[in-house]
Motif scaffolding. Structure first.
Motif, PDB file in Angstrom:
ATOM      1  N   MET A   1     104.877 116.434 -73.284  1.00 35.55           N
ATOM      2  CA  MET A   1     105.932 116.404 -72.263  1.00 35.55           C
ATOM      3  C   MET A   1     105.393 116.846 -70.906  1.00 35.55           C
ATOM      4  SD  MET A   1     109.431 117.669 -74.214  1.00 35.55           S
ATOM      5  CE  MET A   1     108.780 119.315 -74.558  1.00 35.55           C
ATOM      6  N   VAL A   2     104.582 117.889 -70.895  1.00 37.08           N
ATOM      7  CA  VAL A   2     104.029 118.381 -69.634  1.00 37.08           C
ATOM      8  C   VAL A   2     103.124 117.328 -68.996  1.00 37.08           C
ATOM      9  CG1 VAL A   2     102.488 120.089 -68.596  1.00 37.08           C
ATOM     10  CG2 VAL A   2     104.215 120.823 -70.246  1.00 37.08           C
ATOM     11  N   ILE A   3     102.236 116.745 -69.805  1.00 31.45           N
ATOM     12  CA  ILE A   3     101.333 115.720 -69.270  1.00 31.45           C
ATOM     13  C   ILE A   3     102.131 114.519 -68.774  1.00 31.45           C
ATOM     14  CG2 ILE A   3      99.502 114.087 -69.851  1.00 31.45           C
ATOM     15  CD1 ILE A   3      98.447 116.187 -71.834  1.00 31.45           C
ATOM     16  N   GLY A   4     103.112 114.081 -69.568  1.00 26.87           N
ATOM     17  CA  GLY A   4     103.907 112.924 -69.181  1.00 26.87           C
ATOM     18  C   GLY A   4     104.681 113.165 -67.895  1.00 26.87           C
ATOM     19  N   ALA A   5     105.314 114.338 -67.781  1.00 30.21           N
ATOM     20  CA  ALA A   5     106.063 114.656 -66.562  1.00 30.21           C
ATOM     21  C   ALA A   5     105.130 114.799 -65.366  1.00 30.21           C
ATOM     22  CB  ALA A   5     106.875 115.932 -66.769  1.00 30.21           C
ATOM     23  N   ALA A   6     103.928 115.357 -65.586  1.00 32.93           N
ATOM     24  CA  ALA A   6     102.960 115.504 -64.490  1.00 32.93           C
ATOM     25  C   ALA A   6     102.470 114.140 -64.002  1.00 32.93           C
ATOM     26  CB  ALA A   6     101.781 116.365 -64.954  1.00 32.93           C
ATOM     27  N   VAL A   7     102.186 113.239 -64.927  1.00 31.10           N
ATOM     28  CA  VAL A   7     101.748 111.890 -64.538  1.00 31.10           C
ATOM     29  C   VAL A   7     102.868 111.167 -63.784  1.00 31.10           C
ATOM     30  CG1 VAL A   7     101.058 109.617 -65.424  1.00 31.10           C
ATOM     31  CG2 VAL A   7     100.049 111.689 -66.391  1.00 31.10           C
ATOM     32  N   SER A   8     104.099 111.323 -64.253  1.00 29.68           N
ATOM     33  CA  SER A   8     105.242 110.711 -63.562  1.00 29.68           C
ATOM     34  C   SER A   8     105.389 111.281 -62.153  1.00 29.68           C
ATOM     35  CB  SER A   8     106.529 110.955 -64.357  1.00 29.68           C
ATOM     36  OG  SER A   8     106.476 110.341 -65.627  1.00 29.68           O
ATOM     37  N   THR A   9     105.214 112.600 -62.010  1.00 29.81           N
ATOM     38  CA  THR A   9     105.306 113.229 -60.693  1.00 29.81           C
ATOM     39  C   THR A   9     104.195 112.742 -59.775  1.00 29.81           C
ATOM     40  OG1 THR A   9     106.313 115.199 -61.686  1.00 29.81           O
ATOM     41  CG2 THR A   9     105.389 115.439 -59.476  1.00 29.81           C
ATOM     42  N   LEU A  10     102.996 112.574 -60.325  1.00 31.75           N
ATOM     43  CA  LEU A  10     101.891 112.041 -59.535  1.00 31.75           C
ATOM     44  C   LEU A  10     102.218 110.654 -59.000  1.00 31.75           C
ATOM     45  CD1 LEU A  10      98.957 112.079 -58.498  1.00 31.75           C
ATOM     46  CD2 LEU A  10      98.250 111.218 -60.763  1.00 31.75           C
ATOM     47  N   SER A  11     102.818 109.833 -59.843  1.00 33.88           N
ATOM     48  CA  SER A  11     103.135 108.460 -59.419  1.00 33.88           C
ATOM     49  C   SER A  11     104.146 108.456 -58.275  1.00 33.88           C
ATOM     50  CB  SER A  11     103.679 107.659 -60.604  1.00 33.88           C
ATOM     51  OG  SER A  11     104.984 108.065 -60.949  1.00 33.88           O
ATOM     52  N   THR A  12     105.186 109.296 -58.376  1.00 33.96           N
ATOM     53  CA  THR A  12     106.208 109.316 -57.325  1.00 33.96           C
ATOM     54  C   THR A  12     105.682 109.980 -56.054  1.00 33.96           C
ATOM     55  OG1 THR A  12     107.155 111.332 -58.289  1.00 33.96           O
ATOM     56  CG2 THR A  12     108.116 109.234 -58.954  1.00 33.96           C
ATOM     57  N   ALA A  13     104.755 110.951 -56.208  1.00 38.67           N
ATOM     58  CA  ALA A  13     104.137 111.565 -55.035  1.00 38.67           C
ATOM     59  C   ALA A  13     103.261 110.539 -54.301  1.00 38.67           C
ATOM     60  CB  ALA A  13     103.304 112.777 -55.450  1.00 38.67           C
ATOM     61  N   LEU A  14     102.561 109.708 -55.040  1.00 32.22           N
ATOM     62  CA  LEU A  14     101.759 108.646 -54.424  1.00 32.22           C
ATOM     63  C   LEU A  14     102.639 107.674 -53.658  1.00 32.22           C
ATOM     64  CD1 LEU A  14      99.171 107.835 -57.256  1.00 32.22           C
ATOM     65  CD2 LEU A  14      98.709 108.899 -55.034  1.00 32.22           C
ATOM     66  N   LEU A  15     103.795 107.340 -54.246  1.00 30.62           N
ATOM     67  CA  LEU A  15     104.719 106.446 -53.556  1.00 30.62           C
ATOM     68  C   LEU A  15     105.226 107.093 -52.268  1.00 30.62           C
ATOM     69  CD1 LEU A  15     106.344 103.828 -53.449  1.00 30.62           C
ATOM     70  CD2 LEU A  15     108.099 104.948 -54.839  1.00 30.62           C
ATOM     71  N   GLY A  16     105.534 108.386 -52.323  1.00 31.72           N
ATOM     72  CA  GLY A  16     105.965 109.093 -51.127  1.00 31.72           C
ATOM     73  C   GLY A  16     104.895 109.094 -50.045  1.00 31.72           C
ATOM     74  N   LEU A  17     103.636 109.266 -50.459  1.00 32.88           N
ATOM     75  CA  LEU A  17     102.520 109.232 -49.509  1.00 32.88           C
ATOM     76  C   LEU A  17     102.401 107.855 -48.868  1.00 32.88           C
ATOM     77  CD1 LEU A  17     100.107 110.828 -48.345  1.00 32.88           C
ATOM     78  CD2 LEU A  17      98.735 109.940 -50.263  1.00 32.88           C
ATOM     79  N   VAL A  18     102.552 106.828 -49.658  1.00 35.59           N
ATOM     80  CA  VAL A  18     102.517 105.460 -49.134  1.00 35.59           C
ATOM     81  C   VAL A  18     103.580 105.262 -48.057  1.00 35.59           C
ATOM     82  CG1 VAL A  18     103.063 103.050 -49.745  1.00 35.59           C
ATOM     83  CG2 VAL A  18     101.492 104.383 -51.174  1.00 35.59           C
ATOM     84  N   VAL A  19     104.778 105.781 -48.324  1.00 37.37           N
ATOM     85  CA  VAL A  19     105.876 105.642 -47.361  1.00 37.37           C
ATOM     86  C   VAL A  19     105.577 106.411 -46.079  1.00 37.37           C
ATOM     87  CG1 VAL A  19     108.303 106.193 -46.937  1.00 37.37           C
ATOM     88  CG2 VAL A  19     107.606 105.224 -49.141  1.00 37.37           C
ATOM     89  N   LEU A  20     105.099 107.654 -46.212  1.00 42.81           N
ATOM     90  CA  LEU A  20     104.828 108.474 -45.034  1.00 42.81           C
ATOM     91  C   LEU A  20     103.714 107.888 -44.180  1.00 42.81           C
ATOM     92  CD1 LEU A  20     105.075 112.066 -46.579  1.00 42.81           C
ATOM     93  CD2 LEU A  20     106.720 110.951 -45.059  1.00 42.81           C
ATOM     94  N   LEU A  21     102.717 107.264 -44.805  1.00 41.48           N
ATOM     95  CA  LEU A  21     101.593 106.683 -44.071  1.00 41.48           C
ATOM     96  C   LEU A  21     101.847 105.236 -43.654  1.00 41.48           C
ATOM     97  CD1 LEU A  21      98.604 108.124 -46.158  1.00 41.48           C
ATOM     98  CD2 LEU A  21      99.511 108.958 -43.970  1.00 41.48           C
TER      99      LEU A  21
END
Length: 423
Positions: free
Chosen positions: A306-326
């Motif tokens: 669960m921790v790994i899965g939630a962390a990977v999911s958070t990484l994906s959404t953080a990358l999307l946020g970075l894409v939007v900001l840049l």
């Protein structure tokens, strides 16, 4: 094999070790005499039919609106009403299966699905068509109860692995559903889509009738007691953790589903066909995550998964946020991170489900229903909110914020989850 229904408490901090202690409940459960483990393909097919009916229908909404003399928004109720009904069905199916057994409730849901499909096929008004869609949602018994069946016959850690395999059907259906529906609608008309669903419903009910024997060990409790199991579950802190993890990682996916269509068409100028091809990345990641869970979760343990899965999911959404900001928005930067979101969902969801249905083995069906309803219910809210935000001036920023917030909550809950001994 005998399973004890257990819950877990912790020693006070003053004691030398904060190790979970198992507290025996009154129930000792084992599969009924003569019961055997069903084939995985049976549970995969039973759990995939309902999500397939959601996705395969979407390309036909315009055709249905034209043929039945209504507008697109009214025809779209065939999707929203279906999702609401799926949520309610899972809440009802859980206690019913704890009272009457998994097999009859799944078979009853499939029979209603066939009836609802017939309603849709021969509907001459949009009202009758929508009634058929609501009745079709009874197939959601397969989603919730296939997980309960797995927990009936496997230990908690092993059930996480098996649920990972079973729910691969939930990934394949949205991956291929829209493409199949669009092709059939274009070639043969929207009715052909429902003829296909009718055939698949008949195949599924036949497979379940032949292969699935009753697995629930303790039938006959009064229905009031089964409904009361919801109260017992909701008083367990650890159940809320599992429910939250599954619901919030799912909400991130549904948020993307609700908002990405507008972003793709209005901002990236993709055609519906191009959107469908790019969207495959998300369910593809989910299928990969399910497969990995099936291979390693028994050794890794459900908390770590669960921790790994939630962390990977958070990484994906953080990358999307970075894409939007840049301001790097492009098809690959919008959909690319979604393979990680699907992967994270595939790691976290089966493990959270296995944990949730193990909190009280005398209420595994009710737990499966609550878990499924929470995922679909919160997912529907996230989808609607994302769709609303995606039509405003801060479309991509709002979409990424919803998704990142959901995955962060799931990660916090996963880290808070107790590390339980194998059972």
């Amino acid at each position: 094999m005998i399973f004890g229904a257990e819950r877990f408490v912790f020693r006070p901090k003053s004691e030398s070790r904060q190790e979970p202690i198992r507290v025996a409940e009154s129930l000792t459960a084992s599969p009924p005499s003569g019961a055997r483990k069903p084939m995985l393909v049976t549970l995969m097919v039973a759990s995939a039919l309902s999500p397939l009916a959601i996705n395969i229908f979407i390309p036909s909404m315009a055709s249905i609106a034209g043929d039945l003399g209504t507008d697109g928004a009214t025809a779209g109720l065939g999707l929203s009403l279906y999702l609401v009904a799926v949520t309610l069905v899972q809440l009802i199916a859980g206690p019913l299966s704890d009272r009457y057994g998994r097999r009859p409730i799944i078979l009853g849901g499939l029979a209603l699905f066939i009836l609802g499909t017939v309603f849709c096929l021969f509907a001459e008004t949009i009202g009758l068509f929508l009634v058929g869609r609501v009745i079709q949602a009874a197939s959601a018994t397969g989603i919730a109860l296939s997980r309960a069946v797995v927990r009936d016959v496997y230990s908690r850690e092993r059930s996480a692995a098996m649920i990972g395999y079973v729910t691969m059907g939930l990934a394949v259906a949205p991956m291929i559903g829209p493409a199949i529906g669009g092709i059939m609608d274009s070639a043969f008309g929207w009715e052909s889509v429902f003829w296909l669903l009718l055939m698949l419903g008949l195949v599924t009910i036949g497979l379940v009738a032949i292969d699935l024997k009753e697995t629930h060990p303790a039938l006959g409790s009064p229905m009031s007691q089964q409904i009361g199991n919801y109260g017992k579950l909701l008083r367990e802190r650890v159940f809320w953790i599992y429910l939250g993890i599954g619901s919030f990682v799912t909400a991130a996916f549904f948020g993307f589903l609700g908002g990405a269509t507008f972003v793709s068409v209005e901002l990236l100028h993709l055609t519906p066909a191009q959107y469908g091809l790019w969207f495959i990345l998300c369910p593809l990641g989910y299928a990969i995550g399910n497969f990995i869970t099936g291979q390693v979760s028994e050794r890794a343990g459900i908390k770590r998964m669960m921790v790994i899965g939630a962390a990977v999911s958070t990484l994906s959404t953080a990358l999307l946020g970075l894409v939007v900001l840049l301001d790097w928005l492009a098809p690959i930067t919008l959909f690319g991170p979604m393979i990680l979101l699907g992967l994270g969902n595939g790691l976290a969801l089966p493990s959270a489900t296995a944990g949730g249905v193990s909190v009280r083995l005398d209420a595994a069906g009710a737990a499966a229903g609550l878990l499924g309803a929470g995922q679909i219910g919160l997912g529907a809210v996230a989808s609607s909110l994302a769709a609303h935000i995606a039509t405003g001036p801060f479309a991509t920023l709002g979409l990424s914020a919803i998704m990142l917030g959901s995955t962060l909550i799931a990660l916090v809950l996963a880290l808070a989850a107790p590390r339980l001994r194998q059972n």
